[in-house]
Motif scaffolding. Structure first.
Motif, PDB file in Angstrom:
ATOM      1  N   VAL A 155       0.867  -1.179   0.000  1.00 20.62           N
ATOM      2  CA  VAL A 155       0.000   0.000   0.000  1.00 20.62           C
ATOM      3  C   VAL A 155       0.905   1.230   0.000  1.00 20.62           C
ATOM      4  CG1 VAL A 155      -1.942   1.147   1.109  1.00 20.62           C
ATOM      5  CG2 VAL A 155      -1.670  -1.327   1.333  1.00 20.62           C
ATOM      6  N   GLY A 156       0.952   1.919  -1.131  1.00 17.19           N
ATOM      7  CA  GLY A 156       1.876   3.046  -1.332  1.00 17.19           C
ATOM      8  C   GLY A 156       2.796   2.739  -2.492  1.00 17.19           C
ATOM      9  N   ARG A 157       3.075   3.746  -3.302  1.00 21.33           N
ATOM     10  CA  ARG A 157       3.882   3.530  -4.508  1.00 21.33           C
ATOM     11  C   ARG A 157       5.001   4.554  -4.626  1.00 21.33           C
ATOM     12  NH1 ARG A 157      -0.357   6.237  -8.836  1.00 21.33           N
ATOM     13  NH2 ARG A 157      -0.629   8.112  -7.608  1.00 21.33           N
ATOM     14  N   SER A 158       5.420   5.139  -3.488  1.00 17.95           N
ATOM     15  CA  SER A 158       6.469   6.154  -3.580  1.00 17.95           C
ATOM     16  C   SER A 158       7.736   5.515  -4.141  1.00 17.95           C
ATOM     17  CB  SER A 158       6.751   6.783  -2.215  1.00 17.95           C
ATOM     18  OG  SER A 158       7.473   5.883  -1.416  1.00 17.95           O
ATOM     19  N   VAL A 161      10.060   4.220  -1.279  1.00 16.93           N
ATOM     20  CA  VAL A 161       9.602   3.205  -0.321  1.00 16.93           C
ATOM     21  C   VAL A 161       8.734   2.132  -0.994  1.00 16.93           C
ATOM     22  CG1 VAL A 161       8.382   2.814   1.853  1.00 16.93           C
ATOM     23  CG2 VAL A 161       9.752   4.889   1.577  1.00 16.93           C
ATOM     24  N   GLY A 162       7.520   2.487  -1.396  1.00 12.30           N
ATOM     25  CA  GLY A 162       6.593   1.482  -1.930  1.00 12.30           C
ATOM     26  C   GLY A 162       7.140   0.760  -3.153  1.00 12.30           C
ATOM     27  N   ALA A 187      -1.223  -0.812  -4.224  1.00  9.71           N
ATOM     28  CA  ALA A 187      -2.361   0.102  -4.091  1.00  9.71           C
ATOM     29  C   ALA A 187      -1.812   1.492  -3.821  1.00  9.71           C
ATOM     30  CB  ALA A 187      -3.260  -0.340  -2.947  1.00  9.71           C
ATOM     31  N   HIS A 188      -2.561   2.516  -4.168  1.00 12.77           N
ATOM     32  CA  HIS A 188      -2.107   3.889  -3.938  1.00 12.77           C
ATOM     33  C   HIS A 188      -3.321   4.783  -3.776  1.00 12.77           C
ATOM     34  CE1 HIS A 188      -2.995   4.212  -8.191  1.00 12.77           C
ATOM     35  NE2 HIS A 188      -2.212   3.136  -8.366  1.00 12.77           N
ATOM     36  N   ARG A 189      -3.076   6.101  -3.800  1.00 14.45           N
ATOM     37  CA  ARG A 189      -4.183   6.996  -3.425  1.00 14.45           C
ATOM     38  C   ARG A 189      -5.351   6.964  -4.402  1.00 14.45           C
ATOM     39  NH1 ARG A 189      -2.179  11.025  -1.336  1.00 14.45           N
ATOM     40  NH2 ARG A 189       0.054  10.906  -1.697  1.00 14.45           N
ATOM     41  N   ALA A 209       2.597   1.364   3.522  1.00 14.55           N
ATOM     42  CA  ALA A 209       3.534   2.486   3.336  1.00 14.55           C
ATOM     43  C   ALA A 209       2.813   3.653   2.693  1.00 14.55           C
ATOM     44  CB  ALA A 209       4.726   2.045   2.485  1.00 14.55           C
ATOM     45  N   ALA A 210       1.694   4.044   3.289  1.00 16.15           N
ATOM     46  CA  ALA A 210       0.871   5.110   2.709  1.00 16.15           C
ATOM     47  C   ALA A 210       0.961   6.416   3.485  1.00 16.15           C
ATOM     48  CB  ALA A 210      -0.587   4.657   2.644  1.00 16.15           C
ATOM     49  N   VAL A 212      -0.841   7.016   6.114  1.00 14.60           N
ATOM     50  CA  VAL A 212      -2.204   7.295   6.558  1.00 14.60           C
ATOM     51  C   VAL A 212      -2.475   6.497   7.842  1.00 14.60           C
ATOM     52  CG1 VAL A 212      -4.657   7.209   5.960  1.00 14.60           C
ATOM     53  CG2 VAL A 212      -2.952   7.592   4.154  1.00 14.60           C
ATOM     54  N   LEU A 215      -4.946   3.183   8.401  1.00 15.99           N
ATOM     55  CA  LEU A 215      -5.538   2.808   7.108  1.00 15.99           C
ATOM     56  C   LEU A 215      -5.833   1.304   7.072  1.00 15.99           C
ATOM     57  CD1 LEU A 215      -6.265   3.630   4.183  1.00 15.99           C
ATOM     58  CD2 LEU A 215      -3.891   3.145   3.550  1.00 15.99           C
TER      59      LEU A 215
HETATM   60  P1  ADP Z   1       6.518   7.291   1.636  1.00 20.16           P
HETATM   61  O1  ADP Z   1       7.755   8.009   1.209  1.00 20.16           O
HETATM   62  O2  ADP Z   1       6.546   6.857   3.075  1.00 20.16           O
HETATM   63  O3  ADP Z   1       6.163   6.143   0.755  1.00 20.16           O
HETATM   64  P2  ADP Z   1       4.719   9.222   0.417  1.00 20.16           P
HETATM   65  O4  ADP Z   1       3.875  10.255   1.085  1.00 20.16           O
HETATM   66  O5  ADP Z   1       5.780   9.644  -0.527  1.00 20.16           O
HETATM   67  O6  ADP Z   1       5.299   8.341   1.609  1.00 20.16           O
HETATM   68  O7  ADP Z   1       3.801   8.207  -0.356  1.00 20.16           O
HETATM   69  C1  ADP Z   1       2.584   7.788   0.141  1.00 20.16           C
HETATM   70  C2  ADP Z   1       2.006   6.763  -0.798  1.00 20.16           C
HETATM   71  O8  ADP Z   1       0.819   6.267  -0.249  1.00 20.16           O
HETATM   72  C3  ADP Z   1       1.668   7.300  -2.173  1.00 20.16           C
HETATM   73  O9  ADP Z   1       2.134   6.382  -3.141  1.00 20.16           O
HETATM   74  C4  ADP Z   1       0.141   7.369  -2.170  1.00 20.16           C
HETATM   75  O10 ADP Z   1      -0.394   7.130  -3.461  1.00 20.16           O
HETATM   76  C5  ADP Z   1      -0.235   6.269  -1.200  1.00 20.16           C
HETATM   77  N1  ADP Z   1      -1.492   6.552  -0.508  1.00 20.16           N
HETATM   78  C6  ADP Z   1      -1.873   7.674   0.114  1.00 20.16           C
HETATM   79  N2  ADP Z   1      -3.108   7.559   0.613  1.00 20.16           N
HETATM   80  C7  ADP Z   1      -3.536   6.318   0.318  1.00 20.16           C
HETATM   81  C8  ADP Z   1      -4.732   5.577   0.571  1.00 20.16           C
HETATM   82  N3  ADP Z   1      -5.740   6.124   1.245  1.00 20.16           N
HETATM   83  N4  ADP Z   1      -4.807   4.304   0.092  1.00 20.16           N
HETATM   84  C9  ADP Z   1      -3.778   3.757  -0.562  1.00 20.16           C
HETATM   85  N5  ADP Z   1      -2.628   4.400  -0.833  1.00 20.16           N
HETATM   86  C10 ADP Z   1      -2.500   5.656  -0.401  1.00 20.16           C
END
Ligand code: ADP
Length: 290
Positions: A155-158, A161-162, A187-189, A209-210, A212, A215
């Protein structure tokens, strides 16, 4: 029954011992003592522990120009007493972080953010793996969590990290930089919440890794799943008013349903610091001896 709580602090101590003994060996063989240089811009942060290595932290004010930073990095790149070099991110607005990351010599890039290291990571070649992703990998390996053929939800695609976590877990275990051979979904935002829930219910391993808080709740998880919390959210405790760290996982409820869970704090965080140290020793080992 309740999940095994993975101690990142305990695993980090294992890594510290390995780094310490590798460092001692290198030095005993007549090599330079591994040295980590950290460049911090703006507010100061805590510096890492030494583990037999030497280290230095260079502070620059937020007003430092990109040119000055590039010159500093270039000087450190050419300094043979420095094994690893890390520029703390994020940088102030007026910087191109990409330009700064690409200025660090790839062989000293203990953060693994140079475009060459990222490219190698994506091609399953040996490289400096970004510390947080390496931390997740080591937690999984050292805890004995099976990945081959398993469903992983990241969860997260940074890019820091993700993405690298997904890269490690989906790739082939027989490649030069071995992967986890898992079926990985990211998954991502833009992932609708019902879809996130559906994917989570299928996942054997969930990496959150979102950024949030809460979550990942117990209701969306599969019984016995391994849940690794990469979230670092600074929040005010509603009761005491003190600042505290919370992850992306509803720890108290999830630990009753999961098979494994890594806490925040004391999970991925200390492991990531340990992995920077490990990368520094690797950089020192690979450094030319002339
Ligand atoms: P990090 O560097 O810790 O990965 P970032 O803020 O750069 O943090 O990235 C956060 C990631 O989480 C992004 O890829 C974003 O798309 C994802 N994200 C944010 N909110 C949600 C959500 N509600 N559900 C799923 N993914 C989410």
């Amino acid at each position: 029954h309740a999940a095994t709580v993975v101690s990142g602090t305990g695993l980090a101590q294992q890594i510290h011992k390995e780094v310490q003994s590798d460092t001692a060996k290198l030095v005993a063989q007549g090599n330079r003592r591994p040295h980590l240089s950290v460049i911090l811009v703006g507010d100061d942060h805590a510096t890492a522990s030494l583990l037999g290595m030497s280290s230095s932290t260079i502070f620059r004010p937020s007003s430092v120009s990109q040119e000055e930073m590039l010159e500093l990095i270039d000087k450190f790149n050419r300094d043979r007493s420095i094994s690893g070099l890390l520029v703390q991110l994020p940088l102030p607005e007026h910087f191109s972080e990409r330009a700064i990351c690409n200025a660090v010599a790839p062989e000293k890039d203990v953060d693994g953010f140079h475009i060459v290291n990222i490219g190698k990571l994506c091609l399953d070649q040996r490289c400096m793996v970004p510390a947080t992703a390496a931390a997740v990998w080591e937690i999984i390996r050292r805890t004995g969590i099976e990945t081959v053929g398993k469903n992983v939800l990241v969860v997260g695609r940074s890019k820091n990290v993700g993405m690298p976590i997904a890269m490690l877990l989906h790739s082939d275990r027989n490649h030069e930089r071995p992967g986890g051979d898992a079926t990985v979904v990211m998954a991502h935002r833009c992932t609708p919440l019902p879809r996130l829930k559906e994917l989570a219910s299928l996942a054997d391993i969930v990496i959150a890794a979102a950024g949030v808080p809460h979550l990942i709740t117990a209701d969306i998880l599969k019984e016995g799943a391994a849940v690794i919390d990469v979230g670092i959210n600074r929040m005010q405790d509603p009761v005491t008013g003190k600042l505290c760290l919370v992850g992306d996982v509803d720890f108290e409820a999830v630990k009753e349903k999961a098979g494994f869970i890594s806490p925040v704090p004391g999970g991925v965080g200390p492991m990531a610091v340990a992995m920077v140290m490990k990368n520094t020793v690797t950089a020192a080992k690979n450094a030319p001896t002339y």
